[in-house]
Design a protein around this motif. Structure first.
Motif, short mmCIF file in Angstrom:
data_model
loop_
_atom_site.label_atom_id
_atom_site.label_comp_id
_atom_site.label_asym_id
_atom_site.label_seq_id
_atom_site.Cartn_x
_atom_site.Cartn_y
_atom_site.Cartn_z
N VAL A 40 33.78 46.33 38.52
CA VAL A 40 35.21 46.56 38.88
C VAL A 40 35.72 47.54 37.76
O VAL A 40 35.83 47.17 36.55
N GLY A 41 36.28 48.72 38.14
CA GLY A 41 36.67 49.81 37.12
C GLY A 41 38.02 49.74 36.89
O GLY A 41 38.79 49.76 38.02
N SER A 42 38.37 50.02 35.99
CA SER A 42 40.17 50.01 35.83
C SER A 42 40.41 50.64 34.49
O SER A 42 39.72 50.87 33.61
N LEU A 43 41.82 51.36 34.71
CA LEU A 43 42.34 51.95 33.44
C LEU A 43 43.73 51.22 33.24
O LEU A 43 44.33 50.38 33.92
N GLU A 44 44.25 51.50 32.00
CA GLU A 44 45.44 50.96 31.72
C GLU A 44 46.61 51.50 32.64
O GLU A 44 46.52 52.76 32.86
N GLN A 45 47.54 50.81 32.55
CA GLN A 45 48.83 51.24 33.51
C GLN A 45 48.48 51.32 35.02
O GLN A 45 49.39 52.05 35.49
N GLU A 46 47.60 50.71 35.38
CA GLU A 46 47.41 50.58 36.94
C GLU A 46 48.25 49.81 37.63
O GLU A 46 48.46 48.95 36.84
N PRO A 47 48.66 49.81 38.89
CA PRO A 47 49.73 48.92 39.45
C PRO A 47 49.17 47.28 39.26
O PRO A 47 50.01 46.64 39.19
N ILE A 48 47.90 47.15 39.39
CA ILE A 48 47.48 45.60 39.32
C ILE A 48 46.43 45.48 38.13
O ILE A 48 45.66 46.45 37.94
N PRO A 49 46.72 44.76 37.12
CA PRO A 49 45.84 44.61 35.93
C PRO A 49 44.36 44.49 36.40
O PRO A 49 44.05 43.82 37.28
N GLY A 50 43.56 45.20 35.50
CA GLY A 50 42.22 45.17 35.99
C GLY A 50 41.45 43.86 35.38
O GLY A 50 40.59 43.53 36.17
N GLN A 51 42.03 43.21 34.49
CA GLN A 51 41.43 41.89 34.09
C GLN A 51 41.72 40.85 35.39
O GLN A 51 40.66 40.19 35.74
N LEU A 52 42.78 41.04 36.00
CA LEU A 52 43.03 40.10 37.15
C LEU A 52 41.96 40.53 38.45
O LEU A 52 41.55 39.72 38.98
N ARG A 53 41.94 41.80 38.68
CA ARG A 53 40.86 42.05 39.87
C ARG A 53 39.65 41.88 39.41
O ARG A 53 38.94 41.45 40.55
N TYR A 54 39.18 41.80 38.10
CA TYR A 54 37.82 41.40 37.87
C TYR A 54 37.63 39.99 37.98
O TYR A 54 36.80 39.54 38.52
N GLU A 55 38.73 38.98 37.49
CA GLU A 55 38.58 37.54 38.04
C GLU A 55 38.53 37.42 39.29
O GLU A 55 38.05 36.44 39.88
N TRP A 56 39.57 38.12 40.39
CA TRP A 56 39.36 37.93 41.75
C TRP A 56 37.92 38.05 42.16
O TRP A 56 37.46 37.44 42.89
N MET A 57 37.47 39.27 41.80
CA MET A 57 36.04 39.54 42.22
C MET A 57 34.97 38.45 41.81
O MET A 57 34.03 38.02 42.67
#
Length: 340
Positions: A40-57
């Motif tokens: 799960v790749g993420s950057l700061e300031q993206e519309p949905i927090p990366g940590q949340l997307r990581y937890e979803w997956m």
């Protein structure tokens, strides 16, 4: 006897948010490969927090290795001359072992697989039957509700809360609104808790009531519907702590700060008082209403005042939600705190 070499696969994505197209890709990959890492790749300031997307997956795929890549990598090859080398280094570091198979439905897959020394396995078989993107879901979640996994849906659920003095129609209107909009309805937890102890409760009970109401709303968000309508919330408990005991427990204040309803409907005390075994103070309804409004202003919550006769109240509730029971659509937020 030929010994089978275990094939390790990789799926890379932002999953912003995860949708059925992503799930098809991952399900294909984990069936094809022997072992699979989901990055799960993420950057700061993206519309949905990366940590949340990581937890979803992680919740969606508890048996697979799910890792979170937070390196501030360039997103397009033209952004940096060492684009592919940067991504190679990041992925090898986060995976921690050789990558044999690269699964993707995007054009970058073939080149990335080449850079990683892996075999590219294209998976575009569902793109025609699931022509959906994370951007489309963020912009119109209700339109694509059936394509959003159940674990993700609570993020997009809108919450409408009724507050106000006693005997102003919170229960009647909230339930009618929920029924007509096919929403999840949350009753007043205080009524459940206080039955049988109407004249024997203290400040410690108010803490239980506040947490019970907050937990009820959070549980309702898991029911799968895009709208939750609640009879009341922890803010009302806070106001009753002030009214009855002259103080507010820190735990109740903390719950109020965690609440984030999209819209609060404040009912005016301009309808007749109706006696009830749990109703206490008809003489303080106007002052209670004024304290409600002041507190909502201090909290910066979006709210509408609802008053008048019962027909006017019901009409104005629908109007406040930008919804007509004779046609129209509920608009669901795309980012936290946004009621469109």
């Amino acid at each position: 006897r030929i010994k089978h070499k275990v094939k390790h696969g990789l799926v890379l994505g932002k999953f912003m948010p995860p949708h059925l197209g992503h799930l098809y890709l991952v399900d294909f990959a984990r069936t094809f490969a022997d072992t699979l890492t989901i990055v799960v790749g993420s950057l700061e300031q993206e519309p949905i927090p990366g940590q949340l997307r990581y937890e979803w997956m992680k919740e969606l795929y508890p048996r697979e290795e799910v890792v979170h890549l937070t390196d501030p990598n360039p997103q397009h090859p033209e952004e940096h001359p060492e684009f592919w080398a940067i991504w190679k280094s990041s992925l090898e570091k986060v995976c921690g072992r050789p990558i044999d198979l690269l699964f993707a439905s995007e054009d970058y897959g073939a080149k990335l697989a080449e850079v990683l020394g892996a075999r590219f396995v294209p998976t575009n078989g569902m793109r025609e039957s699931l022509p959906i993107s994370g951007t489309q879901i963020r912009e119109e979640p209700l339109r694509y509700w059936e394509l959003i996994p159940r674990v993700v849906r609570p993020y997009f659920v809108e919450t409408v809360v009724f507050v106000g003095p006693e005997s102003t129609g919170k229960t009647f209107l909230s339930r009618k609104l929920a029924d007509s909009l096919e929403a999840s309805w949350v009753p007043e937890y205080a009524r459940t808790y206080l039955i049988g102890r109407e004249n024997n409760f203290g400040l410690q009970d108010m803490e239980v009531i506040a947490r019970g109401q907050w937990a009820s709303i959070e549980a309702a968000k898991q029911m799968g519907k895009p709208l939750v309508v609640s009879d009341t919330d922890a803010l009302t408990t806070l106001l009753w702590c002030q009214e009855l005991f002259g103080e507010v427990p820190a735990s109740v204040k903390a719950l109020v700060s965690r609440e984030s309803p999209h819209l609060t409907l404040v009912l005016k005390p301009d309808v007749p008082w109706v006696e009830d075994e749990l109703r206490l103070r008809p003489e303080t309804r106007e002052a209670f209403f004024e304290r409600c409004v002041r507190m909502l202003e201090e909290l910066g919550r979006e709210y509408r005042v609802i008053g008048g006769d019962w027909e006017a109240r019901e009409r104005d509730c629908y109007k406040a939600l930008n919804f007509s029971p004779f046609g129209g659509t509920i608009r669901v937020r795309t980012t936290p705190g946004d009621l469109r």
